[in-house]
Design a protein around this motif. Structure first.
Motif, short mmCIF file in Angstrom:
data_model
loop_
_atom_site.label_atom_id
_atom_site.label_comp_id
_atom_site.label_asym_id
_atom_site.label_seq_id
_atom_site.Cartn_x
_atom_site.Cartn_y
_atom_site.Cartn_z
N ILE A 125 46.90 27.75 -15.09
CA ILE A 125 46.25 26.52 -14.81
C ILE A 125 45.85 26.52 -13.38
CG2 ILE A 125 46.33 23.92 -14.91
CD1 ILE A 125 48.69 24.43 -17.09
N TRP A 126 47.02 27.02 -12.49
CA TRP A 126 46.65 26.89 -11.16
C TRP A 126 45.65 27.63 -10.71
CZ3 TRP A 126 47.77 23.83 -7.01
CH2 TRP A 126 47.53 24.25 -5.86
N ILE A 127 45.93 29.09 -11.10
CA ILE A 127 44.82 30.10 -10.70
C ILE A 127 43.36 29.93 -11.24
CG2 ILE A 127 43.96 32.57 -11.29
CD1 ILE A 127 47.19 33.26 -11.08
N SER A 128 43.19 29.17 -12.24
CA SER A 128 41.81 28.94 -12.80
C SER A 128 41.21 27.65 -11.97
CB SER A 128 41.64 28.55 -14.28
OG SER A 128 42.56 27.46 -14.64
N GLY A 129 42.03 26.96 -11.80
CA GLY A 129 41.84 25.70 -10.99
C GLY A 129 41.22 26.29 -9.66
N MET A 130 42.20 27.22 -9.00
CA MET A 130 41.74 27.56 -7.58
C MET A 130 40.29 28.46 -7.71
SD MET A 130 43.60 26.44 -5.57
CE MET A 130 42.56 26.87 -4.28
N LEU A 131 40.21 29.18 -8.78
CA LEU A 131 38.77 29.88 -9.02
C LEU A 131 37.76 28.59 -9.16
CD1 LEU A 131 39.78 32.71 -11.50
CD2 LEU A 131 39.42 32.87 -9.03
N LEU A 132 37.89 27.74 -9.53
CA LEU A 132 36.89 26.55 -9.73
C LEU A 132 36.78 25.96 -8.13
CD1 LEU A 132 37.85 24.47 -12.95
CD2 LEU A 132 35.80 25.23 -12.27
N ARG A 190 17.12 32.84 -3.49
CA ARG A 190 18.23 33.25 -4.13
C ARG A 190 19.29 32.31 -3.96
NH1 ARG A 190 18.89 38.77 -0.79
NH2 ARG A 190 16.94 38.89 -1.84
N PHE A 191 19.49 31.44 -2.93
CA PHE A 191 20.43 30.43 -3.03
C PHE A 191 20.01 29.29 -3.91
CE2 PHE A 191 23.80 31.25 -0.26
CZ PHE A 191 23.62 32.37 0.29
N PHE A 192 18.75 29.06 -4.29
CA PHE A 192 18.46 28.20 -5.15
C PHE A 192 18.90 28.67 -6.40
CE2 PHE A 192 14.67 27.07 -8.16
CZ PHE A 192 14.99 25.77 -8.19
N MET A 193 18.38 30.01 -6.79
CA MET A 193 18.88 30.43 -7.97
C MET A 193 20.44 30.24 -8.17
SD MET A 193 20.60 33.24 -9.55
CE MET A 193 20.83 34.57 -8.33
N LEU A 194 21.10 30.71 -7.35
CA LEU A 194 22.75 30.70 -7.27
C LEU A 194 23.00 29.15 -7.63
CD1 LEU A 194 23.86 33.07 -4.40
CD2 LEU A 194 24.05 33.13 -6.70
N HIS A 195 22.31 28.11 -6.88
CA HIS A 195 22.81 26.95 -7.24
C HIS A 195 22.64 26.05 -8.52
CE1 HIS A 195 24.06 22.99 -5.53
NE2 HIS A 195 23.10 22.50 -6.09
N VAL A 196 21.44 26.48 -8.99
CA VAL A 196 21.00 25.92 -10.38
C VAL A 196 21.12 26.83 -11.59
CG1 VAL A 196 19.22 24.70 -8.98
CG2 VAL A 196 18.59 26.64 -10.31
N LEU A 197 21.69 28.06 -11.43
CA LEU A 197 21.81 28.69 -12.56
C LEU A 197 23.11 29.68 -12.46
CD1 LEU A 197 21.07 29.60 -15.43
CD2 LEU A 197 19.97 31.61 -14.40
N LEU A 198 23.36 30.71 -11.53
CA LEU A 198 24.52 31.47 -11.72
C LEU A 198 25.79 30.70 -11.54
CD1 LEU A 198 25.14 34.48 -12.48
CD2 LEU A 198 25.17 34.92 -10.10
N LEU A 199 25.75 29.84 -10.41
CA LEU A 199 27.24 29.21 -10.05
C LEU A 199 27.37 28.22 -11.07
CD1 LEU A 199 26.91 29.38 -6.42
CD2 LEU A 199 28.48 30.70 -7.84
N PRO A 200 26.57 27.10 -11.81
CA PRO A 200 26.89 26.26 -12.68
C PRO A 200 27.29 27.03 -14.15
CG PRO A 200 24.70 25.75 -11.78
CD PRO A 200 25.14 27.17 -11.18
N LEU A 201 26.54 28.26 -14.19
CA LEU A 201 27.19 29.01 -15.41
C LEU A 201 28.68 29.52 -15.19
CD1 LEU A 201 24.35 31.40 -16.77
CD2 LEU A 201 25.27 29.51 -17.93
N ALA A 202 29.09 30.01 -14.22
CA ALA A 202 30.38 30.36 -13.68
C ALA A 202 31.30 29.14 -13.90
CB ALA A 202 30.29 30.99 -12.34
#
Lengths: 404, 174
Positions: A125-132, A190-202
């Motif tokens: 729980i802690w590790i997944s929380g820190m990844l978040l 590319r930061f736009f892509m990260l912000h609206v797609l890849l990072l929200p997916l993660a």
């Protein structure tokens, strides 16, 4: 093929195909929460609601934002703020929520540290929380680039330069990350892509993992008591609701949870309507200019403590200290050598450690905002060294702790 | 998975195909993030060195980065130490400080204070003297000197001349 009967109702039809009643039980009415908790246990729900606010406001911003160095600034500051009906509302919700979400994350984290909710099977729980936390940090940073103001540009310059890793001089890596010699069109795109797609997916994936990690060890309680959830659930279902140490997630726990959420939302929208300025740096209302650095560059408040750990040292040592600060929280379940999973105030030296860490991080945050001169520099240096010393001391003081 | 037999073989065969595919896609993804040819091609700037006044800092632009050009006054030239001299760019007998105007710590632009003849970086408090040498950490080294070639009265940034090569060999700049 499985056998299906003629359905007697819509619910029965769905039940035969999707087992909706069973799903409802597993997810809500027979997902058991200890009774011995307080309002701090509602922070998870508060975070979920804040994330939804970010998502919804983000969707509306996305419809008018233009990821182009020539038009990005005006698409935010003119089109969204002045032309789009209620565009200001989406922007202020997005900006305020991006800031407040970190306040709640820190409360959520320090609640976990205080009550030992990272121990005895709750490590994931802690590790997944820190990844978040790390993904949210990346999400906040990438989003900060998008209005393409002075702070966007210079924060982008400084943060990407960190990847040259000081003495290693990996300038090629920095240019690769930017797609240019300086932050420019390729970088913004590319930061736009990260912000609206890849990072929200993660983030969505990690939220799933964070919830899944809760299922087997269950939620901790105010005394760190080990509860036999199966036995207590039996007791509850047999009718002894009062004697049972657990309650249903829905509607029992949810009703209190949403009460806290309600109070939080009043505070949140008070900020959105009357005090949104704290989340809108005035310097970022100047368009990006690669030939002019703002007089003081500082990150948003939630990054100040780690920024202050970077700042007082020469470049290589600063980067090592900064890297240490970024990963050390993830290792907490393994650095805490004590078997006691009880509130910090019953754990002797650990209780002192907890409050010292909290105070140190507040001092680091305050110093990070001030210009690096005179006494502030010294206090910052001492606080940065104290942060490192506290974490190095942790395994030793917890190993000596008496077993309760 | 079984070590022998058909399933084991199929597993390994798929693993091999997947590995080739994974390496191939990583190469493609890496290359997609490289600076575009148009970005690289626009990387040259020519400066007319007769246009500068002694003791006055002028900021030019090369590859999107600020370039500090400071024509040194005779007093500055006289008081330079060995490190400062090694960084001198001499065009037609005039001494210049030409450097990328980004702090070598994390890339903020230091401000020039003519009265103190030094540069101060507001981000993390680093300082440089008028020749671009560090006088206060955190910056790990003096301001970087861009690749240059002296062409009569002109300085071409982005091309490598013998003077720049010598500086690189002597470790004056990266």
């Amino acid at each position: 093929m499985a056998h299906f009967e003629k359905a007697t109702s819509v619910k029965d039809w769905l039940n035969q195909r999707l087992a909706i009643e069973k799903v409802e039980k597993v997810m809500a009415s027979e997902y058991w929460i200890p009774k011995n908790i307080n309002f701090l246990w509602a922070m998870g729900m508060v975070l979920m609601i804040t994330f939804i606010l970010l998502l919804v406001s983000g969707i509306f911003l996305l419809m008018y934002y233009q990821p182009n160095v020539a038009t990005a600034f005006d698409s935010v500051n003119y089109t969204i703020m002045r032309e789009v009906g209620f565009g200001w509302l989406w922007r202020h919700i997005h900006g305020v929520a991006a800031s407040v979400v970190f306040l709640i994350i820190y409360i959520h984290m320090f609640t976990g540290i205080y009550y030992g909710s990272y121990k005895k099977g709750r490590e994931m729980i802690w590790i997944s929380g820190m990844l978040l936390f790390i993904t949210f940090s990346a999400e906040a940073f990438s989003g900060y680039m998008l209005p393409w103001g002075q702070m966007s540009y210079w924060a982008g310059m400084v943060i990407t330069n960190i990847f040259s890793l000081g003495g290693l001089h990996l300038d090629g890596l920095v240019e690769w990350l930017r797609g240019d010699y300086v932050p420019a069109q390729a970088f913004l795109n590319r930061f736009f892509m990260l912000h609206v797609l890849l990072l929200p997916l993660a983030i969505l994936g990690l939220i799933g993992l964070h919830f899944a990690a809760l299922r087997i060890p269950h939620v901790n309680n105010q005394d760190g008591e080990e509860i036999d959830f199966d036995a207590e659930a039996q007791k509850y279902l047999a009718g002894d609701k009062k004697g049972s140490k657990v309650m249903r997630f829905a509607n029992d726990f949810m009703s209190k949870d949403m009460m806290v959420v309600g109070i939080y939302l009043i505070f949140f929208f008070y900020l959105v309507f009357y005090h949104y300025n704290f989340a809108m740096d005035p310097v970022n209302f100047d368009p990006a200019d690669g030939l002019k650095t703002p007089a003081h560059i500082y990150p948003e408040w939630y990054f100040l403590w780690s920024y202050e750990i970077l700042r007082p040292f020469s470049v290589n040592i600063g980067l090592i200290a900064f890297g240490f600060a970024q990963v050390i929280f993830v290792l907490l379940p393994f650095l805490d050598r004590s078997p006691n999973a009880v509130p910090a105030n019953r754990r002797g030296a650990f209780g002192i450690w907890f409050w010292l860490l909290l105070i140190d991080m507040i001092v680091l945050t305050a110093m990070g905002k001030l210009p690096p001169e005179g006494a502030f520099s010294t206090i910052g240096l001492v606080a940065a060294l104290a942060f490192i010393a506290l974490w190095i001391a942790l395994p030793f003081i917890t190993a000596k702790e008496k077993k309760l | 998975m079984e070590k022998n037999g058909r399933r084991g073989f199929m597993g390994k065969a798929f693993g091999a195909v997947a590995a080739v595919g994974a390496v191939g896609s990583l190469v493609a993804m890496k290359k997609s993030w490289d600076p575009l040819p148009s970005v690289k091609a626009a990387g040259f700037t020519t400066l007319d060195m007769t246009a500068y006044k002694a003791g006055e800092l002028v900021t030019e632009k090369w590859r999107g980065k600020p370039i500090f050009v400071l024509k040194k006054t005779p007093e500055m030239v006289a008081k330079q130490n060995e490190d400062d001299k090694a960084r001198d760019i001499v065009v037609n007998g005039e001494h210049f400080m030409v450097a990328i105007g980004l702090c070598t710590h994390l890339g903020c632009i230091p401000a020039y204070y003519p009265e103190d003849e030094d540069f101060v970086c507001a981000c993390h408090g680093g300082k440089f003297d008028f020749a671009g040498m560090v006088t206060k950490v955190p910056p790990p080294r003096g301001l970087d000197i861009p690749p240059f070639r002296i062409d009569g009265n002109k300085l071409v940034l982005g091309e490598i001349g013998p003077e720049y090569e010598k500086m690189k060999e002597n470790g004056v700049t990266l």
